[in-house]
Design a protein around this motif. Structure first.
Motif, PDB file in Angstrom:
ATOM      1  N   PHE A   6       0.800  -1.224   0.000  1.00 25.87           N
ATOM      2  CA  PHE A   6       0.000   0.000   0.000  1.00 25.87           C
ATOM      3  C   PHE A   6       0.829   1.268   0.000  1.00 25.87           C
ATOM      4  O   PHE A   6       0.330   2.323  -0.367  1.00 25.87           O
ATOM      5  CB  PHE A   6      -0.948   0.000   1.202  1.00 25.87           C
ATOM      6  N   LYS A  60      -0.372   6.001   1.660  1.00 22.59           N
ATOM      7  CA  LYS A  60      -1.730   5.461   1.729  1.00 22.59           C
ATOM      8  C   LYS A  60      -2.061   4.996   3.149  1.00 22.59           C
ATOM      9  O   LYS A  60      -3.167   5.225   3.643  1.00 22.59           O
ATOM     10  CB  LYS A  60      -1.867   4.304   0.743  1.00 22.59           C
ATOM     11  N   ILE A  61      -1.082   4.371   3.805  1.00 21.16           N
ATOM     12  CA  ILE A  61      -1.312   3.879   5.162  1.00 21.16           C
ATOM     13  C   ILE A  61      -1.482   5.043   6.133  1.00 21.16           C
ATOM     14  O   ILE A  61      -2.368   5.019   6.986  1.00 21.16           O
ATOM     15  CB  ILE A  61      -0.168   2.939   5.602  1.00 21.16           C
ATOM     16  N   SER A  62      -0.658   6.078   6.009  1.00 18.54           N
ATOM     17  CA  SER A  62      -0.785   7.219   6.916  1.00 18.54           C
ATOM     18  C   SER A  62      -2.106   7.948   6.699  1.00 18.54           C
ATOM     19  O   SER A  62      -2.732   8.430   7.646  1.00 18.54           O
ATOM     20  CB  SER A  62       0.395   8.171   6.765  1.00 18.54           C
ATOM     21  N   GLY A  63      -2.560   8.030   5.461  1.00 21.75           N
ATOM     22  CA  GLY A  63      -3.864   8.637   5.174  1.00 21.75           C
ATOM     23  C   GLY A  63      -4.996   7.824   5.775  1.00 21.75           C
ATOM     24  O   GLY A  63      -5.951   8.384   6.328  1.00 21.75           O
ATOM     25  N   LEU A  64      -4.877   6.519   5.692  1.00 26.59           N
ATOM     26  CA  LEU A  64      -5.891   5.637   6.263  1.00 26.59           C
ATOM     27  C   LEU A  64      -5.928   5.769   7.778  1.00 26.59           C
ATOM     28  O   LEU A  64      -7.002   5.848   8.377  1.00 26.59           O
ATOM     29  CB  LEU A  64      -5.603   4.184   5.869  1.00 26.59           C
ATOM     30  N   MET A  65      -4.764   5.834   8.412  1.00 29.89           N
ATOM     31  CA  MET A  65      -4.706   5.992   9.867  1.00 29.89           C
ATOM     32  C   MET A  65      -5.276   7.349  10.291  1.00 29.89           C
ATOM     33  O   MET A  65      -5.923   7.460  11.321  1.00 29.89           O
ATOM     34  CB  MET A  65      -3.274   5.840  10.377  1.00 29.89           C
ATOM     35  N   ASP A  73      -7.689   8.952   8.715  1.00 31.18           N
ATOM     36  CA  ASP A  73      -9.141   8.815   8.601  1.00 31.18           C
ATOM     37  C   ASP A  73      -9.717   8.038   9.776  1.00 31.18           C
ATOM     38  O   ASP A  73     -10.788   8.370  10.283  1.00 31.18           O
ATOM     39  CB  ASP A  73      -9.506   8.121   7.287  1.00 31.18           C
ATOM     40  N   VAL A  74      -9.011   7.002  10.210  1.00 34.40           N
ATOM     41  CA  VAL A  74      -9.466   6.214  11.362  1.00 34.40           C
ATOM     42  C   VAL A  74      -9.473   7.090  12.609  1.00 34.40           C
ATOM     43  O   VAL A  74     -10.422   7.059  13.406  1.00 34.40           O
ATOM     44  CB  VAL A  74      -8.574   4.965  11.561  1.00 34.40           C
TER      45      VAL A  74
END
Length: 76
Positions: free
Chosen positions: A19, A23-28, A30-31
């Motif tokens: 990913f 992408k992972i930092s953006g997902l975190m 959002d969480v």
């Protein structure tokens, strides 16, 4: 059986490679926003006292299968 630290590190490395860091930092992010919003909603819900709505009945209606009489009907 619990996964060992090598297995966890391997899975983390694969996720990072698949990913990408952005992408992972953006997902975190959002969480984190979702959790913050959820906590804020819970706090606002607890702060507001429960208020029951009172409704006036203008004509003869049924509420939950029962006939509700208006003031005019009870006088006669």
């Amino acid at each position: 059986m619990f996964p060992g630290w090598m297995q966890i590190a391997l899975v983390a490395l694969l996720v990072l490679l698949l990913f990408g860091r952005g992408k992972i930092s953006g997902l975190m992010g959002d969480v984190a926003k979702g959790i913050t919003s959820f906590k804020k909603g819970l706090k606002e819900g607890l702060d507001e006292p429960e208020q029951e709505e009172t409704k006036t009945v203008a004509d003869r209606r049924t509420i939950d299968g029962e006939i509700v009489k208006t003031k005019e009907e009870t006088k006669s």
